[in-house]
Design an enzyme around this catalytic site. Structure first.
Site, PDB file in Angstrom:
ATOM      1  N   ASP A 160      16.319  40.288  34.739  1.00 45.50           N
ATOM      2  CA  ASP A 160      16.884  39.213  35.549  1.00 45.50           C
ATOM      3  C   ASP A 160      15.952  38.960  36.737  1.00 45.50           C
ATOM      4  O   ASP A 160      15.665  39.873  37.501  1.00 45.50           O
ATOM      5  CB  ASP A 160      18.265  39.699  36.047  1.00 45.50           C
ATOM      6  CG  ASP A 160      19.167  38.557  36.445  1.00 45.50           C
ATOM      7  OD1 ASP A 160      18.646  37.493  36.815  1.00 45.50           O
ATOM      8  OD2 ASP A 160      20.398  38.751  36.389  1.00 45.50           O
ATOM      9  N   ASP A 179      16.799  32.286  33.955  1.00 43.41           N
ATOM     10  CA  ASP A 179      16.183  33.415  34.665  1.00 43.41           C
ATOM     11  C   ASP A 179      16.578  34.793  34.136  1.00 43.41           C
ATOM     12  O   ASP A 179      16.412  35.787  34.828  1.00 43.41           O
ATOM     13  CB  ASP A 179      16.488  33.326  36.161  1.00 43.41           C
ATOM     14  CG  ASP A 179      17.974  33.493  36.443  1.00 43.41           C
ATOM     15  OD1 ASP A 179      18.769  33.483  35.498  1.00 43.41           O
ATOM     16  OD2 ASP A 179      18.340  33.631  37.626  1.00 43.41           O
ATOM     17  N   GLU A 180      17.119  34.882  32.942  1.00 40.30           N
ATOM     18  CA  GLU A 180      17.479  36.212  32.431  1.00 40.30           C
ATOM     19  C   GLU A 180      17.450  36.252  30.906  1.00 40.30           C
ATOM     20  O   GLU A 180      17.616  35.239  30.236  1.00 40.30           O
ATOM     21  CB  GLU A 180      18.868  36.626  32.928  1.00 40.30           C
ATOM     22  CG  GLU A 180      19.941  35.661  32.520  1.00 40.30           C
ATOM     23  CD  GLU A 180      21.336  36.114  32.946  1.00 40.30           C
ATOM     24  OE1 GLU A 180      21.649  37.306  32.812  1.00 40.30           O
ATOM     25  OE2 GLU A 180      22.099  35.256  33.393  1.00 40.30           O
TER      26      GLU A 180
END
Length: 405
Positions: free
Chosen positions: A8, A104-105
């Site tokens: 993350d 974003d992860e």
DNA sequence: TCTGGGGTCCTAGGACCC
DNA sequence: TCTGGGGTCCTAGGACCC
């Protein structure tokens, strides 16, 4: 032995801005809106801004009160997507099975990769180093034998950390976990936890399954029963079934004028139609969403026997729902539309069902889509006035193309 | 302090069919 | 002459996530 990394990126949007603008580094950066923007919320706050109490989903006006010296930005999605793609590419170098959850992860399945990557802890360390070296971004990492626990672990390692749950330690980890950290239990569920005096996973662990389903409902009760026993959530492993696309707009000031509202709906439908054509999907179900001045929200949907084929048709279906649902005189703060139950475009379209006008119409729309695609700056659209004429003339497009640039 | 935008999944109830 | 049970499709609303 299964082994998953959840990776993350820390304060992603704000971090990208600090990388691209060295003068922002070490300062509170708030992405989401400018101080004067009514009804904007914080999308990402840098860790410097979080020290002031600013966090995601907070109204910008409130953030400004807490942190007037902050650097406020509306955000540059295209740039964030670019950076995200670089990071995802790095992930692919560490695992053949990368499951991206959002911009974003991602989960990385590194089961059985010990000979290539070394022990899992080493692999995680190397992953963080590589991402930092190649992009300047920091990563928080969780490592566990299932995705659900890896996800919780990465959250607890933020920022720039690494949290490992050793194999066999899953149940102990979940039973000692404060209920506030249970992923999937939001504000309403936390309220229920409080009401029943649940403080840690262990308080849930002690309850039999039927008590849990009585309190939380069948699906979530079953989920909790498994989760506190250290078992992964099945939902992470299944293919996503249904798809939908939607677009909505919150107005800076409530709207009362029906023409203005319908113009906004037209814009939204246009956006949706172009995305639908781009995806080459089909949908028979349209949905409308209205949020009124008092924040109460209503929705309506309708499933038709044939898929939406043109922009005109989409707008008319949505407009039909709007006129049925909307009670004139109430202020509208948000209007939105969506296409649900998307299906793949099934090879050849059923063109024979279209009359001539519809077919011409559809081709015009596809042309506009293509031009927009090749020349992103062109912002070619169909004017609403043109549409009104064209539908009055029953699908005979007139010469004036009514495009605006 | 008034509360974005784009998604997914769940629930409860109605209609309809066998 | 008062009413079963299962399956499927659909709708409205809500919870949650990033």
């Amino acid at each position: 032995m299964n082994c998953f990394i959840h990776a993350d990126l820390d304060a992603f949007y704000a971090s990208v801005e600090q990388l691209d603008h060295p003068e922002y580094r070490g300062k509170p950066v708030i992405v989401g809106g400018l101080p004067g923007d009514r009804r904007s919320v914080v999308s990402t706050a840098s860790y410097e801004a979080r020290a002031f109490g600013v966090h995601s989903a907070m109204p910008i006006v409130q953030a400004y009160r807490l942190c007037p010296e902050g650097i406020y930005l509306r955000g540059r999605m295209a740039r964030y997507r670019e950076k995200s793609a670089v990071v995802m590419e790095i992930f692919s170098g560490f695992s053949f099975n990368v499951q991206q959850l959002s911009i974003d992860e991602a989960f990385l399945d590194i089961s059985g990769a010990e000979r290539v990557l070394g022990p899992p802890a080493e692999a995680a360390k190397k992953l963080k180093e590589t991402v930092h070296q190649k992009t300047g971004l920091t990563l928080s990492v969780g490592l566990a034998s299932n995705k659900y626990i890896a996800k919780i672990a990465s959250g607890m390692s933020k920022p720039d950390g690494c949290f490992i749950i050793p194999p066999g330690g899953e149940e102990q980890f979940m039973r000692s976990l404060p209920v506030g950290k249970i992923w999937g239990a939001g504000e309403k569920t936390q309220e229920l936890f409080r009401k029943h005096g649940f403080k840690t996973g262990d308080d849930i662990y002690r309850l039999p399954l039927d008590s849990l389903t009585a309190i939380f409902g069948s699906a979530f009760g079953n989920f909790l029963y498994r989760a506190v026993r250290g078992e992964g959530a099945a939902s992470f492993d299944e293919e996503r079934g249904s798809h939908s696309i939607s677009a909505e707009r919150t107005f800076p000031y409530d709207l009362y004028d029906e023409f203005a509202i319908e113009t906004a709906l037209f814009d939204i439908c246009q956006n949706l139609m172009f995305r639908l054509l781009d995806l080459r999907w089909q949908s028979r179900t349209v949905a409308l969403k209205i949020r009124y001045e008092d924040f109460s929200t209503e929705s309506a949907r309708e499933t038709f026997s044939s898929p939406v084929s043109t922009m005109n048709e989409l707008y008319e279906r949505i407009l039909g729902l709007f006129r049925k649902k909307y009670r004139a005189g109430r202020g509208i703060r948000l209007i939105g539309a969506g296409l649900l139950n998307l299906e793949t475009g099934q090879g050849a379209r059923q063109n024979e069902l279209f009359d001539d006008g519809e077919e011409k119409e559809r081709r015009l729309e596809e042309t506009i889509l293509e031009i927009n695609h090749k020349f992103p700056g062109a912002a070619l659209k169909r004017g609403r006035s043109w549409l009104a004429q064209s539908s009055a003339a029953a699908g005979t497009p007139n010469a004036g193309p009514g495009m605006q640039d």
